[in-house]
Design a protein around this motif. Sequence first.
Motif, PDB file in Angstrom:
ATOM      1  N   PHE A   1       0.810  -1.208   0.000  1.00 54.79           N
ATOM      2  CA  PHE A   1       0.000   0.000   0.000  1.00 54.79           C
ATOM      3  C   PHE A   1       0.846   1.263   0.000  1.00 54.79           C
ATOM      4  CE2 PHE A   1      -3.041  -2.984   1.980  1.00 54.79           C
ATOM      5  CZ  PHE A   1      -4.070  -2.833   1.061  1.00 54.79           C
ATOM      6  N   PHE A   2       2.012   1.213   0.611  1.00 55.78           N
ATOM      7  CA  PHE A   2       2.816   2.406   0.793  1.00 55.78           C
ATOM      8  C   PHE A   2       4.052   2.423  -0.104  1.00 55.78           C
ATOM      9  CE2 PHE A   2       0.675   1.488   4.817  1.00 55.78           C
ATOM     10  CZ  PHE A   2      -0.129   2.620   4.891  1.00 55.78           C
ATOM     11  N   LEU A   3       4.039   1.649  -1.168  1.00 55.45           N
ATOM     12  CA  LEU A   3       5.219   1.552  -2.013  1.00 55.45           C
ATOM     13  C   LEU A   3       5.532   2.883  -2.703  1.00 55.45           C
ATOM     14  CD1 LEU A   3       7.359  -0.367  -3.087  1.00 55.45           C
ATOM     15  CD2 LEU A   3       5.830  -0.887  -4.970  1.00 55.45           C
ATOM     16  N   TYR A   4       4.528   3.558  -3.202  1.00 52.75           N
ATOM     17  CA  TYR A   4       4.746   4.797  -3.942  1.00 52.75           C
ATOM     18  C   TYR A   4       4.260   6.030  -3.179  1.00 52.75           C
ATOM     19  CZ  TYR A   4       5.562   1.569  -7.713  1.00 52.75           C
ATOM     20  OH  TYR A   4       6.044   0.553  -8.475  1.00 52.75           O
ATOM     21  N   SER A   5       4.136   5.910  -1.881  1.00 51.71           N
ATOM     22  CA  SER A   5       3.629   7.040  -1.109  1.00 51.71           C
ATOM     23  C   SER A   5       4.748   8.030  -0.814  1.00 51.71           C
ATOM     24  CB  SER A   5       3.015   6.561   0.197  1.00 51.71           C
ATOM     25  OG  SER A   5       4.020   6.057   1.037  1.00 51.71           O
ATOM     26  N   PHE A   6       4.345   9.202  -0.410  1.00 47.97           N
ATOM     27  CA  PHE A   6       5.320  10.229  -0.054  1.00 47.97           C
ATOM     28  C   PHE A   6       6.043   9.875   1.236  1.00 47.97           C
ATOM     29  CE2 PHE A   6       2.249  12.648  -2.627  1.00 47.97           C
ATOM     30  CZ  PHE A   6       3.111  13.032  -3.636  1.00 47.97           C
ATOM     31  N   ARG A   7       5.417   9.048   2.031  1.00 45.73           N
ATOM     32  CA  ARG A   7       6.012   8.690   3.320  1.00 45.73           C
ATOM     33  C   ARG A   7       7.327   7.939   3.115  1.00 45.73           C
ATOM     34  NH1 ARG A   7       4.178   4.670   7.794  1.00 45.73           N
ATOM     35  NH2 ARG A   7       3.971   3.346   6.008  1.00 45.73           N
ATOM     36  N   SER A   8       7.418   7.145   2.068  1.00 48.50           N
ATOM     37  CA  SER A   8       8.637   6.368   1.840  1.00 48.50           C
ATOM     38  C   SER A   8       9.785   7.236   1.322  1.00 48.50           C
ATOM     39  CB  SER A   8       8.360   5.233   0.863  1.00 48.50           C
ATOM     40  OG  SER A   8       7.999   5.766  -0.390  1.00 48.50           O
ATOM     41  N   LYS A   9       9.492   8.442   0.868  1.00 51.56           N
ATOM     42  CA  LYS A   9      10.532   9.326   0.354  1.00 51.56           C
ATOM     43  C   LYS A   9      11.237  10.102   1.464  1.00 51.56           C
ATOM     44  CE  LYS A   9       9.225   8.384  -3.843  1.00 51.56           C
ATOM     45  NZ  LYS A   9       9.880   7.330  -4.530  1.00 51.56           N
ATOM     46  N   LYS A  10      10.662  10.096   2.659  1.00 57.23           N
ATOM     47  CA  LYS A  10      11.244  10.852   3.765  1.00 57.23           C
ATOM     48  C   LYS A  10      12.477  10.138   4.311  1.00 57.23           C
ATOM     49  CE  LYS A  10       6.947  12.865   5.401  1.00 57.23           C
ATOM     50  NZ  LYS A  10       6.032  12.981   6.529  1.00 57.23           N
ATOM     51  N   LYS A  11      13.342  10.930   4.922  1.00 52.81           N
ATOM     52  CA  LYS A  11      14.483  10.338   5.605  1.00 52.81           C
ATOM     53  C   LYS A  11      13.979   9.653   6.863  1.00 52.81           C
ATOM     54  CE  LYS A  11      17.728  13.786   3.979  1.00 52.81           C
ATOM     55  NZ  LYS A  11      18.641  14.846   4.341  1.00 52.81           N
ATOM     56  N   ARG A  12      14.730   8.726   7.353  1.00 49.81           N
ATOM     57  CA  ARG A  12      14.411   7.941   8.549  1.00 49.81           C
ATOM     58  C   ARG A  12      13.159   7.080   8.362  1.00 49.81           C
ATOM     59  NH1 ARG A  12      15.021  12.729  12.909  1.00 49.81           N
ATOM     60  NH2 ARG A  12      17.192  13.191  12.527  1.00 49.81           N
ATOM     61  N   TYR A  13      12.846   6.767   7.131  1.00 46.72           N
ATOM     62  CA  TYR A  13      11.697   5.889   6.879  1.00 46.72           C
ATOM     63  C   TYR A  13      12.089   4.451   7.172  1.00 46.72           C
ATOM     64  CZ  TYR A  13       8.310   3.115   4.317  1.00 46.72           C
ATOM     65  OH  TYR A  13       7.387   2.178   3.973  1.00 46.72           O
ATOM     66  N   ILE A  14      11.304   3.796   7.972  1.00 47.01           N
ATOM     67  CA  ILE A  14      11.531   2.383   8.290  1.00 47.01           C
ATOM     68  C   ILE A  14      10.400   1.588   7.654  1.00 47.01           C
ATOM     69  CG2 ILE A  14      11.709   0.674  10.126  1.00 47.01           C
ATOM     70  CD1 ILE A  14      12.664   2.980  11.942  1.00 47.01           C
ATOM     71  N   PRO A  15      10.722   0.716   6.702  1.00 45.54           N
ATOM     72  CA  PRO A  15       9.639  -0.053   6.065  1.00 45.54           C
ATOM     73  C   PRO A  15       8.939  -0.962   7.067  1.00 45.54           C
ATOM     74  CG  PRO A  15      11.797  -0.639   5.150  1.00 45.54           C
ATOM     75  CD  PRO A  15      12.022   0.406   6.180  1.00 45.54           C
ATOM     76  N   GLN A  16       7.661  -1.159   6.823  1.00 43.48           N
ATOM     77  CA  GLN A  16       6.887  -2.003   7.718  1.00 43.48           C
ATOM     78  C   GLN A  16       7.240  -3.466   7.498  1.00 43.48           C
ATOM     79  OE1 GLN A  16       2.864  -1.049   6.843  1.00 43.48           O
ATOM     80  NE2 GLN A  16       2.926   0.885   7.932  1.00 43.48           N
ATOM     81  N   LYS A  17       7.128  -4.222   8.578  1.00 42.89           N
ATOM     82  CA  LYS A  17       7.381  -5.652   8.474  1.00 42.89           C
ATOM     83  C   LYS A  17       6.205  -6.317   7.774  1.00 42.89           C
ATOM     84  CE  LYS A  17      10.080  -5.920  12.714  1.00 42.89           C
ATOM     85  NZ  LYS A  17      10.163  -6.503  14.052  1.00 42.89           N
ATOM     86  N   LYS A  18       6.517  -7.349   7.027  1.00 43.65           N
ATOM     87  CA  LYS A  18       5.454  -8.098   6.370  1.00 43.65           C
ATOM     88  C   LYS A  18       4.750  -8.964   7.396  1.00 43.65           C
ATOM     89  CE  LYS A  18       7.648  -8.332   1.882  1.00 43.65           C
ATOM     90  NZ  LYS A  18       8.176  -9.199   0.839  1.00 43.65           N
ATOM     91  N   LYS A  19       3.434  -8.944   7.334  1.00 46.25           N
ATOM     92  CA  LYS A  19       2.648  -9.756   8.257  1.00 46.25           C
ATOM     93  C   LYS A  19       2.396 -11.117   7.631  1.00 46.25           C
ATOM     94  CE  LYS A  19       0.341  -5.903  10.464  1.00 46.25           C
ATOM     95  NZ  LYS A  19      -0.933  -5.285  10.796  1.00 46.25           N
ATOM     96  N   SER A  20       2.230 -12.102   8.473  1.00 44.66           N
ATOM     97  CA  SER A  20       1.941 -13.449   8.002  1.00 44.66           C
ATOM     98  C   SER A  20       0.472 -13.771   8.279  1.00 44.66           C
ATOM     99  CB  SER A  20       2.838 -14.467   8.719  1.00 44.66           C
ATOM    100  OG  SER A  20       2.513 -15.756   8.296  1.00 44.66           O
ATOM    101  N   TYR A  21      -0.226 -14.100   7.224  1.00 41.38           N
ATOM    102  CA  TYR A  21      -1.644 -14.427   7.323  1.00 41.38           C
ATOM    103  C   TYR A  21      -1.886 -15.895   6.963  1.00 41.38           C
ATOM    104  CZ  TYR A  21      -2.133  -9.341   7.084  1.00 41.38           C
ATOM    105  OH  TYR A  21      -2.032  -8.002   7.309  1.00 41.38           O
ATOM    106  N   GLN A  22      -0.911 -16.755   7.198  1.00 40.48           N
ATOM    107  CA  GLN A  22      -1.014 -18.133   6.748  1.00 40.48           C
ATOM    108  C   GLN A  22      -2.265 -18.839   7.249  1.00 40.48           C
ATOM    109  OE1 GLN A  22       0.688 -18.313   4.105  1.00 40.48           O
ATOM    110  NE2 GLN A  22       1.626 -20.266   4.545  1.00 40.48           N
ATOM    111  N   SER A  23      -2.588 -18.698   8.526  1.00 45.85           N
ATOM    112  CA  SER A  23      -3.730 -19.429   9.065  1.00 45.85           C
ATOM    113  C   SER A  23      -5.041 -18.931   8.469  1.00 45.85           C
ATOM    114  CB  SER A  23      -3.761 -19.321  10.589  1.00 45.85           C
ATOM    115  OG  SER A  23      -3.860 -17.975  10.993  1.00 45.85           O
ATOM    116  N   ILE A  24      -5.178 -17.619   8.286  1.00 48.13           N
ATOM    117  CA  ILE A  24      -6.404 -17.091   7.696  1.00 48.13           C
ATOM    118  C   ILE A  24      -6.517 -17.503   6.237  1.00 48.13           C
ATOM    119  CG2 ILE A  24      -7.689 -14.982   7.196  1.00 48.13           C
ATOM    120  CD1 ILE A  24      -6.209 -13.674   9.529  1.00 48.13           C
ATOM    121  N   ILE A  25      -5.382 -17.477   5.528  1.00 43.15           N
ATOM    122  CA  ILE A  25      -5.383 -17.870   4.120  1.00 43.15           C
ATOM    123  C   ILE A  25      -5.783 -19.332   3.976  1.00 43.15           C
ATOM    124  CG2 ILE A  25      -3.893 -18.252   2.118  1.00 43.15           C
ATOM    125  CD1 ILE A  25      -2.320 -15.749   3.035  1.00 43.15           C
ATOM    126  N   HIS A  26      -5.187 -20.196   4.786  1.00 42.56           N
ATOM    127  CA  HIS A  26      -5.523 -21.616   4.710  1.00 42.56           C
ATOM    128  C   HIS A  26      -6.987 -21.851   5.050  1.00 42.56           C
ATOM    129  CE1 HIS A  26      -1.643 -23.700   4.092  1.00 42.56           C
ATOM    130  NE2 HIS A  26      -1.166 -22.535   4.499  1.00 42.56           N
TER     131      HIS A  26
END
Length: 113
Positions: free
Chosen positions: A65-90
């Motif tokens: 969702f935030f790949l092309y947002s302005f938030r990612s262009k700022k300094k000190r931006y820390i990318p969000q961790k990927k969440k695991s939805y394995q149980s819901i997906i299964h």
Amino acid sequence: MNKRLLFYSLGTTFILTILIIIYAILSKISIFDFVYIGNTLTLLSFPFLIIGLTLLVIQSGNFDFFLYSFRSKKKRYIPQKKKSYQSIIHFCLWTFALLWIISILLTFPTIFK
């Protein structure tokens, strides 16, 4: 695959099938109208497919969702961790598969009439 999730999917499928049968009885539709029950189960299975596949795409990281947002262009931006939805997906995909199989088995004899 976790067996607990398979049992949850079986339980959800069973409960949805019972609710469809109860609704058919209350709306004066014959309980042996397997095409109605099968088609209704097919319609109820699609939200499980959509949710499961959407979470699968989000989890894979191809849909950020935030790949092309302005938030990612700022300094000190820390990318969000990927969440695991394995149980819901299964759970969603197994429930979709079970509802789909039951609906095909219910409508299969009437296809070749």
